[in-house]
Design a protein around this motif. Sequence first.
Motif, short mmCIF file in Angstrom:
data_model
loop_
_atom_site.label_atom_id
_atom_site.label_comp_id
_atom_site.label_asym_id
_atom_site.label_seq_id
_atom_site.Cartn_x
_atom_site.Cartn_y
_atom_site.Cartn_z
N SER A 86 -31.09 -44.30 13.02
CA SER A 86 -30.14 -43.67 12.09
C SER A 86 -30.78 -43.36 10.74
O SER A 86 -30.44 -42.36 10.11
CB SER A 86 -28.90 -44.56 11.89
N GLU A 87 -31.73 -44.18 10.31
CA GLU A 87 -32.41 -43.93 9.03
C GLU A 87 -33.33 -42.72 9.13
O GLU A 87 -33.40 -41.92 8.19
CB GLU A 87 -33.19 -45.17 8.59
N VAL A 88 -34.00 -42.57 10.25
CA VAL A 88 -34.86 -41.40 10.46
C VAL A 88 -33.99 -40.14 10.54
O VAL A 88 -34.32 -39.11 9.95
CB VAL A 88 -35.73 -41.57 11.73
N GLN A 89 -32.88 -40.24 11.24
CA GLN A 89 -31.96 -39.09 11.34
C GLN A 89 -31.39 -38.73 9.96
O GLN A 89 -31.28 -37.55 9.63
CB GLN A 89 -30.83 -39.40 12.31
N ALA A 90 -31.05 -39.73 9.15
CA ALA A 90 -30.51 -39.48 7.81
C ALA A 90 -31.55 -38.80 6.93
O ALA A 90 -31.23 -37.88 6.17
CB ALA A 90 -30.04 -40.79 7.17
N TRP A 91 -32.81 -39.22 7.03
CA TRP A 91 -33.87 -38.59 6.24
C TRP A 91 -34.02 -37.13 6.66
O TRP A 91 -34.16 -36.24 5.81
CB TRP A 91 -35.20 -39.34 6.42
N THR A 92 -33.98 -36.88 7.96
CA THR A 92 -34.08 -35.51 8.46
C THR A 92 -32.92 -34.67 7.95
O THR A 92 -33.11 -33.54 7.48
CB THR A 92 -34.11 -35.50 10.01
N ARG A 93 -31.71 -35.22 7.98
CA ARG A 93 -30.54 -34.50 7.45
C ARG A 93 -30.70 -34.21 5.96
O ARG A 93 -30.33 -33.14 5.49
CB ARG A 93 -29.26 -35.29 7.68
N SER A 94 -31.28 -35.14 5.22
CA SER A 94 -31.47 -34.94 3.78
C SER A 94 -32.44 -33.79 3.52
O SER A 94 -32.27 -33.04 2.54
CB SER A 94 -31.94 -36.22 3.09
N ARG A 95 -33.45 -33.65 4.36
CA ARG A 95 -34.40 -32.53 4.22
C ARG A 95 -33.70 -31.20 4.49
O ARG A 95 -33.93 -30.21 3.81
CB ARG A 95 -35.60 -32.70 5.16
N ILE A 96 -32.83 -31.18 5.48
CA ILE A 96 -32.07 -29.97 5.80
C ILE A 96 -31.13 -29.62 4.64
O ILE A 96 -31.04 -28.46 4.22
CB ILE A 96 -31.29 -30.14 7.12
N GLN A 97 -30.46 -30.64 4.09
CA GLN A 97 -29.54 -30.41 2.96
C GLN A 97 -30.30 -29.91 1.74
O GLN A 97 -29.82 -29.05 1.02
CB GLN A 97 -28.76 -31.67 2.64
N ALA A 98 -31.49 -30.45 1.50
CA ALA A 98 -32.29 -30.00 0.36
C ALA A 98 -32.66 -28.54 0.54
O ALA A 98 -32.63 -27.75 -0.43
CB ALA A 98 -33.55 -30.86 0.23
N ARG A 99 -32.99 -28.14 1.73
CA ARG A 99 -33.30 -26.74 2.01
C ARG A 99 -32.08 -25.86 1.75
O ARG A 99 -32.17 -24.81 1.12
CB ARG A 99 -33.74 -26.58 3.46
N ASP A 100 -30.91 -26.31 2.19
CA ASP A 100 -29.69 -25.53 2.03
C ASP A 100 -29.30 -25.40 0.56
O ASP A 100 -28.79 -24.36 0.15
CB ASP A 100 -28.56 -26.15 2.84
N ARG A 101 -29.55 -26.43 -0.24
CA ARG A 101 -29.24 -26.37 -1.67
C ARG A 101 -30.14 -25.35 -2.37
O ARG A 101 -29.69 -24.61 -3.24
CB ARG A 101 -29.41 -27.74 -2.33
N VAL A 102 -31.39 -25.30 -1.97
CA VAL A 102 -32.34 -24.34 -2.56
C VAL A 102 -31.96 -22.93 -2.16
O VAL A 102 -32.03 -21.99 -2.96
CB VAL A 102 -33.79 -24.67 -2.13
N ALA A 103 -31.53 -22.75 -0.92
CA ALA A 103 -31.18 -21.43 -0.40
C ALA A 103 -29.87 -20.90 -0.99
O ALA A 103 -29.66 -19.70 -1.04
CB ALA A 103 -31.09 -21.46 1.11
N ALA A 104 -29.02 -21.79 -1.45
CA ALA A 104 -27.70 -21.36 -1.96
C ALA A 104 -27.77 -20.77 -3.33
O ALA A 104 -28.64 -20.80 -4.08
CB ALA A 104 -26.76 -22.55 -1.98
#
Length: 87
Positions: A69-87
């Motif tokens: 779950s911690e590895v999955q959460a880190w991966t989700r955080s990378r995706i969210q960081a990408r989405d924040r930059v793209a917005a």
Amino acid sequence: MTTFSAATSLHSGRDPQTTLIRITEVMAIVGLARPTIYKLMQQAESGFPLPVKLSNSTARGAPVAWVLSEVQAWTRSRIQARDRVAA
């Protein structure tokens, strides 16, 4: 080598908060090489999860695993960081 879909299906039905995965599965999930993962663990600002020791050994190369779950959460955080930059 395990792929992301294979790693995910391998653990389906198990509690990700108590499922420990080894480095090969971590690499498959995050898409990074072993040396990069260990470098990220040394950088607190990366937020990369630290492993759980699987034995009392203090020797280099002692067995460790990561909480799924911690590895999955880190991966989700990378995706969210990408989405924040793209917005």
